[in-house]
Design a protein around this motif. Sequence first.
Motif, mmCIF file in Angstrom:
data_model
loop_
_atom_site.group_PDB
_atom_site.id
_atom_site.type_symbol
_atom_site.label_atom_id
_atom_site.label_comp_id
_atom_site.label_asym_id
_atom_site.label_seq_id
_atom_site.Cartn_x
_atom_site.Cartn_y
_atom_site.Cartn_z
ATOM 1 N N LEU A 1 52.693 56.037 54.931
ATOM 2 C CA LEU A 1 52.149 57.394 54.950
ATOM 3 C C LEU A 1 53.289 58.407 54.972
ATOM 4 O O LEU A 1 53.691 58.898 56.013
ATOM 5 N N SER A 2 53.794 58.723 53.794
ATOM 6 C CA SER A 2 54.986 59.561 53.702
ATOM 7 C C SER A 2 54.765 60.841 52.901
ATOM 8 O O SER A 2 55.716 61.448 52.422
ATOM 9 N N VAL B 1 46.517 63.148 55.054
ATOM 10 C CA VAL B 1 45.197 63.787 55.106
ATOM 11 C C VAL B 1 44.106 62.789 54.736
ATOM 12 O O VAL B 1 43.085 62.692 55.421
ATOM 13 N N GLU B 2 44.316 62.024 53.665
ATOM 14 C CA GLU B 2 43.309 61.046 53.244
ATOM 15 C C GLU B 2 43.090 59.980 54.313
ATOM 16 O O GLU B 2 41.946 59.629 54.626
ATOM 17 N N ARG B 3 44.162 59.478 54.899
ATOM 18 C CA ARG B 3 44.034 58.445 55.940
ATOM 19 C C ARG B 3 43.338 58.983 57.181
ATOM 20 O O ARG B 3 42.448 58.339 57.742
ATOM 21 N N LEU B 4 43.698 60.177 57.604
ATOM 22 C CA LEU B 4 43.092 60.752 58.810
ATOM 23 C C LEU B 4 41.636 61.133 58.554
ATOM 24 O O LEU B 4 40.793 60.949 59.423
ATOM 25 N N ARG B 5 41.328 61.632 57.380
ATOM 26 C CA ARG B 5 39.941 61.965 57.045
ATOM 27 C C ARG B 5 39.097 60.698 57.018
ATOM 28 O O ARG B 5 38.009 60.655 57.593
ATOM 29 N N ASN C 1 34.331 70.150 53.675
ATOM 30 C CA ASN C 1 34.772 70.985 54.788
ATOM 31 C C ASN C 1 35.612 70.186 55.782
ATOM 32 O O ASN C 1 36.594 70.684 56.317
ATOM 33 N N GLU C 2 35.225 68.934 56.022
ATOM 34 C CA GLU C 2 35.986 68.063 56.918
ATOM 35 C C GLU C 2 37.395 67.832 56.385
ATOM 36 O O GLU C 2 38.359 67.855 57.132
ATOM 37 N N LYS C 3 37.501 67.651 55.067
ATOM 38 C CA LYS C 3 38.821 67.436 54.465
ATOM 39 C C LYS C 3 39.709 68.659 54.661
ATOM 40 O O LYS C 3 40.886 68.528 54.983
ATOM 41 N N LEU C 4 39.149 69.850 54.510
ATOM 42 C CA LEU C 4 39.937 71.062 54.696
ATOM 43 C C LEU C 4 40.372 71.214 56.146
ATOM 44 O O LEU C 4 41.499 71.612 56.417
ATOM 45 N N ALA C 5 39.498 70.894 57.078
ATOM 46 C CA ALA C 5 39.845 70.985 58.499
ATOM 47 C C ALA C 5 40.970 70.012 58.834
ATOM 48 O O ALA C 5 41.918 70.371 59.546
ATOM 49 N N VAL C 6 40.888 68.785 58.333
ATOM 50 C CA VAL C 6 41.939 67.790 58.559
ATOM 51 C C VAL C 6 43.233 68.258 57.908
ATOM 52 O O VAL C 6 44.303 68.196 58.518
ATOM 53 N N ALA C 7 43.149 68.747 56.691
ATOM 54 C CA ALA C 7 44.342 69.215 55.982
ATOM 55 C C ALA C 7 45.015 70.354 56.742
ATOM 56 O O ALA C 7 46.241 70.364 56.890
#
Length: 79
Positions: free
Chosen positions: A63-64, A70-74, A2-8
């Motif tokens: 980060l391009s 998304v992966e870095r921010l998550r 769920n966190e990944k979806l919110a970040v995405a």
Amino acid sequence: MNEKLAVADRVLSLLAAVLKCPVAMESSRENLAAWDSLKHIEVMFALEEDFDMQFSEEELSELSSVQALVERLRDGHEA
């Protein structure tokens, strides 16, 4: 998950606003003409402000893609 979806969702929304065009999870600087070098700086600063964090100089160039962002921010928010 769920966190990944919110970040995405946040990343996609922010990129669409900065780039002024539709953005998908598969989008990157290589396949999105609006995401040029100047817009990339705007994107990175907007993400730093929105997520209250700072990217290293190395990350600014690496980060391009939406997926990489998304992966870095998550990962940064789980740490």
